[in-house]
Design a protein around this motif. Structure first.
Motif, PDB file in Angstrom:
ATOM      1  N   GLY A 187      28.835  24.774 -29.654  1.00 54.28           N
ATOM      2  CA  GLY A 187      27.862  24.543 -30.724  1.00 54.28           C
ATOM      3  C   GLY A 187      27.715  23.076 -31.089  1.00 54.28           C
ATOM      4  N   ASP A 192      21.797  32.588 -43.876  1.00 49.24           N
ATOM      5  CA  ASP A 192      21.054  32.499 -42.624  1.00 49.24           C
ATOM      6  C   ASP A 192      21.059  33.824 -41.883  1.00 49.24           C
ATOM      7  OD1 ASP A 192      20.149  29.870 -42.764  1.00 49.24           O
ATOM      8  OD2 ASP A 192      22.088  29.083 -42.105  1.00 49.24           O
ATOM      9  N   ARG A 217      17.958  20.408 -42.956  1.00 48.69           N
ATOM     10  CA  ARG A 217      17.489  20.871 -41.651  1.00 48.69           C
ATOM     11  C   ARG A 217      16.097  20.373 -41.303  1.00 48.69           C
ATOM     12  NH1 ARG A 217      19.163  27.120 -42.214  1.00 48.69           N
ATOM     13  NH2 ARG A 217      21.364  26.740 -42.626  1.00 48.69           N
ATOM     14  N   ALA A 273      25.703  31.455 -26.427  1.00 45.76           N
ATOM     15  CA  ALA A 273      25.806  30.244 -25.609  1.00 45.76           C
ATOM     16  C   ALA A 273      25.729  29.007 -26.493  1.00 45.76           C
ATOM     17  CB  ALA A 273      24.706  30.218 -24.563  1.00 45.76           C
ATOM     18  N   LEU A 274      24.907  29.104 -27.553  1.00 48.08           N
ATOM     19  CA  LEU A 274      24.752  27.944 -28.442  1.00 48.08           C
ATOM     20  C   LEU A 274      25.887  27.838 -29.454  1.00 48.08           C
ATOM     21  CD1 LEU A 274      20.912  27.848 -29.127  1.00 48.08           C
ATOM     22  CD2 LEU A 274      22.236  26.831 -27.279  1.00 48.08           C
ATOM     23  N   GLY A 275      26.884  28.684 -29.307  1.00 46.62           N
ATOM     24  CA  GLY A 275      28.080  28.519 -30.123  1.00 46.62           C
ATOM     25  C   GLY A 275      28.224  29.502 -31.270  1.00 46.62           C
ATOM     26  N   MET A 276      27.339  30.494 -31.329  1.00 47.62           N
ATOM     27  CA  MET A 276      27.466  31.478 -32.402  1.00 47.62           C
ATOM     28  C   MET A 276      28.658  32.383 -32.085  1.00 47.62           C
ATOM     29  SD  MET A 276      24.438  33.446 -34.171  1.00 47.62           S
ATOM     30  CE  MET A 276      24.550  34.949 -35.090  1.00 47.62           C
ATOM     31  N   LEU A 289      17.943  26.916 -34.953  1.00 45.69           N
ATOM     32  CA  LEU A 289      19.052  27.843 -34.642  1.00 45.69           C
ATOM     33  C   LEU A 289      20.412  27.145 -34.487  1.00 45.69           C
ATOM     34  CD1 LEU A 289      20.156  30.644 -33.935  1.00 45.69           C
ATOM     35  CD2 LEU A 289      19.318  30.325 -31.608  1.00 45.69           C
ATOM     36  N   ARG A 295      26.130  25.468 -39.344  1.00 45.81           N
ATOM     37  CA  ARG A 295      26.184  25.452 -40.807  1.00 45.81           C
ATOM     38  C   ARG A 295      25.710  24.125 -41.403  1.00 45.81           C
ATOM     39  NH1 ARG A 295      29.349  29.203 -43.691  1.00 45.81           N
ATOM     40  NH2 ARG A 295      29.968  30.965 -42.405  1.00 45.81           N
ATOM     41  N   LEU A 306      20.787  23.793 -45.642  1.00 43.25           N
ATOM     42  CA  LEU A 306      19.362  24.108 -45.546  1.00 43.25           C
ATOM     43  C   LEU A 306      18.478  22.890 -45.843  1.00 43.25           C
ATOM     44  CD1 LEU A 306      17.561  26.571 -45.060  1.00 43.25           C
ATOM     45  CD2 LEU A 306      17.560  26.971 -47.522  1.00 43.25           C
ATOM     46  N   MET A 327      27.696  30.762 -38.762  1.00 43.64           N
ATOM     47  CA  MET A 327      26.412  30.948 -39.445  1.00 43.64           C
ATOM     48  C   MET A 327      26.658  31.482 -40.858  1.00 43.64           C
ATOM     49  SD  MET A 327      23.142  32.895 -37.847  1.00 43.64           S
ATOM     50  CE  MET A 327      22.143  31.803 -36.886  1.00 43.64           C
ATOM     51  N   SER A 328      25.935  30.961 -41.815  1.00 40.16           N
ATOM     52  CA  SER A 328      26.179  31.362 -43.204  1.00 40.16           C
ATOM     53  C   SER A 328      25.543  32.724 -43.471  1.00 40.16           C
ATOM     54  CB  SER A 328      25.591  30.326 -44.151  1.00 40.16           C
ATOM     55  OG  SER A 328      24.183  30.404 -44.111  1.00 40.16           O
ATOM     56  N   LYS A 382      18.605  36.115 -43.596  1.00 40.59           N
ATOM     57  CA  LYS A 382      17.218  35.734 -43.308  1.00 40.59           C
ATOM     58  C   LYS A 382      16.845  36.087 -41.872  1.00 40.59           C
ATOM     59  CE  LYS A 382      17.406  31.604 -45.496  1.00 40.59           C
ATOM     60  NZ  LYS A 382      17.145  30.178 -45.541  1.00 40.59           N
ATOM     61  N   ARG A 383      17.756  35.750 -40.961  1.00 36.08           N
ATOM     62  CA  ARG A 383      17.501  35.972 -39.551  1.00 36.08           C
ATOM     63  C   ARG A 383      17.315  37.468 -39.265  1.00 36.08           C
ATOM     64  NH1 ARG A 383      17.638  33.576 -34.675  1.00 36.08           N
ATOM     65  NH2 ARG A 383      17.175  31.453 -35.271  1.00 36.08           N
ATOM     66  N   GLU A 397      21.690  26.231 -37.842  1.00 32.77           N
ATOM     67  CA  GLU A 397      22.223  27.393 -38.574  1.00 32.77           C
ATOM     68  C   GLU A 397      23.627  27.716 -38.070  1.00 32.77           C
ATOM     69  OE1 GLU A 397      19.643  30.826 -38.529  1.00 32.77           O
ATOM     70  OE2 GLU A 397      17.878  29.576 -38.846  1.00 32.77           O
ATOM     71  N   ILE A 398      23.764  27.723 -36.740  1.00 34.90           N
ATOM     72  CA  ILE A 398      25.068  28.054 -36.162  1.00 34.90           C
ATOM     73  C   ILE A 398      26.122  27.048 -36.606  1.00 34.90           C
ATOM     74  CG2 ILE A 398      26.345  28.177 -33.972  1.00 34.90           C
ATOM     75  CD1 ILE A 398      23.768  29.389 -32.749  1.00 34.90           C
TER      76      ILE A 398
END
Ligand SMILES: Nc1ncnc2c1ncn2[C@@H]1O[C@H](COP(=O)(O)OP(=O)(O)OP(=O)(O)O)[C@@H](O)[C@H]1O
Ligand SMILES: [Mg+2]
Lengths: 230, 431
Positions: free
Chosen positions: A82, B5, A118, B336-339, A106, A112, A115, B1-2, B8-9, A109-110
Motif C-alpha cells: 500500500g 470509507d 484527499r 494488491a493495493l494493500g487492503m 482508493l 487512511r 478525507l 481502510m477506515s 461509503k464504499r 483510503e487504504i
C-alpha cells in the motif's frame, strides 16, 4: 537496493510441481528504470509478483531497501504494497462503475489518508496524467489509453518508491502505448522512483537503464548494470 | 481502510446493483413487516387485555368462588358430580354450580390478611323507567369503589354513591328521554322490582353521575347495570330474593386484601383462601390468562415471520456470494493495493448490514404507516372501542431493525470470508 538471493518459486506440489523461477540471485539499483524481458511463460510476472509482495518465494530471500520481504507478516506485507509500491497492470483494472476520482482515491483510503487531504492529492495525480477534466467521469467511459493513464495516476498517488508495471502497453496500440511509456518514464524522473517494467517489447526495454532477461525461470543475461552502478 | 470509507464504499457498491439490493432487501422487508405488525398487534392485545381486566377488577382484591374450577373450566360440569348442598342451578340449562353461602363468607372474612368480603348483589329489575319515557330492561348492583369508573357527567362526592342516588349507564340517557348526560344529573329514575311470586315494588333514585360506556367486551353487562349504594343494592336484593333458595348465596364474592397493592401479600392471601378449599383469582391471574393467549398467538405469527426471515437469510447469502464473484477483480485489485483481508471482509459484512438495514427500515416503516392508517378501521370492525389494535413501541421497532441487521450480517459472514481469502494474483488473472 533490490536484492534477490537464491530465490526459487515452485507452483503446485510433487508430481504437479512446476518451477517458475529457479535460484535467482541479483542486485538491482534504486531510482533506475528496469526492464524485465523474456518469452511468454518465462517467469516475468512471477518475478514481479514476488517483488511486489503479492506472492512469497518457495526458497531464498528478497530484500528491498533493507526490508526483508520474506520476513514480513501479512499485515506488514499489506502495508508494504500500500505504501511503498505502485502497480500498473496490462488490463488496467480500473473500476469501471466508479469515477476517476474514486479510482485514484482508493489507495488513499487504504492508507487512511484523511478525507480533507484527499481531494488535492487526487487532483494533482490526475493532472500528472492529463486527466484533470475527467475527474467526475466514470472510468468505464474512458478510452484504453485513458484507462491506463488513470491506472498510472492511481499507482503514483501515494508517491511510492517503486512502480511495478506488468506489460502496461500490452492492451494498447503502439502510438497510445508509446505515450503511456513516455508518461511512466517522465513520472519516474520527476519522483526519482524505481520503475520496473515487464515487457516483450525490445524498444521499451532499450529505453531502460537495466535489462533483465529471463528464460525458463532463470536469468539469461543482465544489461546496463555496471553502467547504472557507476 | 477506515470504517467511514468502508461504509461509503459498500454503499456505493450497493447503489451500483440497485435492483438486486432492493430485491434482497424486499425479502427482508417482508419479514420486518410481519414481525413489526405482529409485535404491534400483541402490544395492542395485551394493552386491551389489561384495560379489560383493570376496569372490571380491582388489582388489590381477589375474586373468590366456592371452587377454583369456576375460573378455569367455567361454571358447571358435564359429568355427574357427588351432591353437595352448595350446588345451585345456573341458567336455563340447569347446570349445577357451587355457590358461596353466608357461612363461607364468614369463614373467608376470618382468613388472615382479608380486610373484608364484599358480595355482589346483582338484582335483575323488572324494568327501568323515568317519568316521561318508556320502560327498559336492566339490573341494579352496588357501586364498587375499588374499580376505576369513568363518568361523562356528574361526580361522586366521597367516591361512593349516596343512598337514594344512582350512577346511570350512558345508554339509558337517551332512552329515558334526558336531553344530555349533563341534563340527566338530578333527574329521577325508577326501578321496578318483582319477586318470583309476582309481587312488585318501585324504587326511585336521583341520577348522581352518568357512567361512560365501558371500553370492554367483558363489561358488556354493565351497560345495563345501574349502580346503587351498597344499602340500596342490598334492599333491592332482599326484596327480590328473600325467602328463595338463592337468598344470600353467591357465585363469587370480592375479597379485599389488607395492603393488597403489595403483590406478595395479595398472593399470600390468595394461597390461604385456596388452601381453605375455595377458588381465588387475582386481576393478575385474569391478565395472565389473556397475556398467555396473546403470547401463544404471537409466537405462532412470529414463527411465520421468522420463516420468511430464514428465506431472506439465504437470499442475503446468495446475493453476497454473487456480489463476491462479480467483484473478484475488484477485490483482487484492492488487496494488491494493500487492503487487508480484514478490511475486505468488513466491506462485504457492511454491505450485508446495509441490505439488512434497508429491508428492516422499509418493512417496519411500511408496517407503521399501514398500521396507523388502518388502526381506526380495525378497531371499529372488531369493536375495540377506542383502543388501537396495533401499538408500535419505538424501542421494539429499533430492536427489530438491529435484529434484522444482525441476521443479514450473519448471512454475509460466509461470502465475506470468501472475499477476504481471495488470492489477489488469482483474482486479477480472471478476465
Ligand atoms: N498459480 C500457478 N500455478 C501453476 N503454474 C503457474 C502459476 N502461475 C504461473 N505458473 C506458471 O509459471 C510460469 C511462469 O509464469 P509467468 O506468469 O511468470 O510467465 P510470464 O513470463 O509472465 O508470461 P507472459 O509473458 O505470458 O505473461 C508459466 O509456465 C506459468 O504457467
Ligand atoms: Mg506475465
Amino acid at each position: 537496493m533490490i536484492s534477490f538471493r537464491n530465490v526459487s518459486k515452485v507452483y503446485g506440489k510433487k508430481d504437479n510441481a512446476f518451477v517458475a523461477l529457479k535460484d535467482i540471485t541479483i542486485e538491482l539499483p534504486e531510482h533506475k528504470t528496469i526492464a524485465v524481458v523474456g518469452k511468454s511463460g518465462s517467469g516475468k510476472s512471477t518475478f514481479l509478483h514476488l517483488l511486489g509482495g503479492l506472492d512469497r518465494p518457495s526458497e531464498g530471500s528478497i530484500n528491498i531497501n533493507g526490508k526483508e520481504l520474506t520476513k514480513l507478516n501479512k499485515k506488514a506485507m499489506d502495508q508494504y504494497r500500500g505504501q511503498d509500491l505502485g502497480f500498473v497492470f496490462q488490463s488496467f483494472f480500473v473500476e469501471a462503475n466508479q469515477s476517476c476520482y474514486q479510482n485514484v482515491a482508493l489507495p488513499l483510503e487504504i492508507n487512511r489518508v484523511p478525507l480533507n487531504k484527499r481531494k488535492a492529492i487526487v487532483e494533482d495525480a490526475l493532472s500528472q496524467v492529463d486527466l484533470t477534466e475527467k475527474i467526475r467521469s466514470k472510468a468505464g467511459t474512458l478510452s484504453g489509453g485513458q484507462k491506463q493513464r488513470l491506472a498510472i495516476a492511481r499507482a503514483i498517488v501515494t508517491k511510492p518508491k517503486v512502480i511495478l508495471a506488468d506489460e502496461p502497453t500490452g492492451n494498447l496500440d503502439s502510438s497510445t502505448g508509446d505515450k503511456v511509456i513516455n508518461l511512466l518514464f517522465d513520472l519516474h524522473k520527476k519522483y526519482s522512483s524505481t520503475l520496473v517494467i515487464v515487457t516483450h517489447d525490445q524498444d521499451i526495454a532499450s529505453k531502460c537503464d537495466v535489462r533483465l532477461y529471463i528464460k525458463d525461470g532463470q536469468i539469461e543475461k543482465v544489461e546496463g548494470l555496471k553502467g547504472a552502478a557507476s | 481502510m477506515s470504517w467511514a470509507d468502508i461504509i461509503k464504499r459498500s454503499g456505493r457498491s450497493l447503489r451500483q446493483a440497485k435492483i438486486r439490493t432492493l430485491l434482497t432487501a424486499a425479502a427482508l422487508a417482508v419479514g420486518g413487516f410481519t414481525l413489526t405488525a405482529t409485535l404491534a398487534a400483541a402490544n395492542g392485545a395485551k394493552a386491551y387485555g389489561n384495560k379489560l381486566v383493570y376496569t372490571n377488577f380491582d388489582p388489590s382484591s381477589l375474586i373468590v368462588a366456592k371452587s377454583q374450577d369456576i375460573f378455569t373450566s367455567g361454571p358447571g360440569s358435564n359429568k355427574p358430580q357427588p351432591y353437595s348442598s352448595s350446588y345451585a342451578a345456573l341458567g336455563d340449562r340447569g347446570q349445577q354450580v357451587k355457590e358461596l353461602d353466608q357461612n363461607d363468607l364468614t369463614a373467608l372474612a376470618k382468613i388472615s390478611g382479608v380486610a373484608s368480603v364484599f358480595e355482589q348483589y346483582t338484582t335483575s329489575a323488572q324494568f327501568i323507567t323515568s317519568p316521561n319515557s318508556g320502560k327498559f330492561t336492566g339490573s341494579v348492583e352496588a357501586f364498587d369503589p375499588t374499580i376505576s369508573h369513568q363518568f361523562t357527567a356528574g361526580n361522586l362526592v366521597n367516591g361512593n354513591v349516596p343512598s337514594g342516588d344512582v350512577v346511570l349507564p350512558q345508554d339509558y340517557v337517551s332512552l329515558l328521554n334526558f336531553k344530555s348526560d349533563q341534563a340527566a344529573i338530578g333527574q329521577t329514575v325508577s326501578v321496578q322490582l318483582r319477586q318470583i311470586v309476582g309481587k312488585t315494588s318501585v324504587m326511585n333514585f336521583k341520577v348522581v353521575a352518568v357512567l361512560a360506556a365501558p371500553s370492554t367486551l367483558i363489561g358488556g353487562s354493565s351497560n345495563t347495570t345501574l349502580l346503587l349504594s351498597a344499602q340500596d343494592a342490598q334492599s333491592a336484593y332482599d326484596f327480590v330474593n328473600q325467602g328463595t333458595i338463592n337468598y344470600n348465596r353467591f357465585l363469587t364474592a370480592t375479597v379485599r386484601v389488607v395492603d393488597g397493592t403489595n403483590q406478595a401479600k395479595l398472593n399470600a392471601v390468595q394461597k390461604a383462601i385456596q388452601k381453605a378449599g375455595y377458588g381465588a383469582e387475582s386481576a393478575q391471574n385474569a391478565q395472565a390468562l389473556i397475556t398467555q393467549i396473546v403470547n401463544v398467538l404471537q409466537i405462532i405469527i412470529l414463527v411465520f415471520g421468522l420463516i420468511t426471515l430464514v428465506a431472506s437469510f439465504f437470499g442475503v447469502v446468495n446475493t453476497q456470494y454473487i456480489s463476491v464473484l462479480e467483484r473478484t477483480r475488484e477485490i483482487g485489485l484492492m488487496k494488491a493495493l494493500g487492503m487487508s483481508s480484514r478490511s475486505v471482509s468488513k466491506l462485504f459484512i457492511v454491505e450485508a448490514a446495509w441490505i439488512g438495514a434497508i429491508g428492516a427500515v422499509i418493512g417496519s416503516i411500511l408496517a407503521i404507516i399501514i398500521g396507523t392508517l388502518i388502526n381506526p378501521w380495525i378497531s371499529k370492525k372488531i369493536n375495540f372501542s377506542g383502543s388501537n389494535l396495533l401499538i408500535f413501541h419505538w424501542q421494539q421497532v429499533l430492536g427489530l431493525i438491529v435484529f434484522l441487521v444482525i441476521v443479514s450480517v450473519v448471512a454475509g459472514l460466509l461470502p465475506a470470508r470468501k472475499a477476504s481469502r481471495l488470492d489477489p494474483i488469482e483474482a486479477l488473472r480472471t478476465e
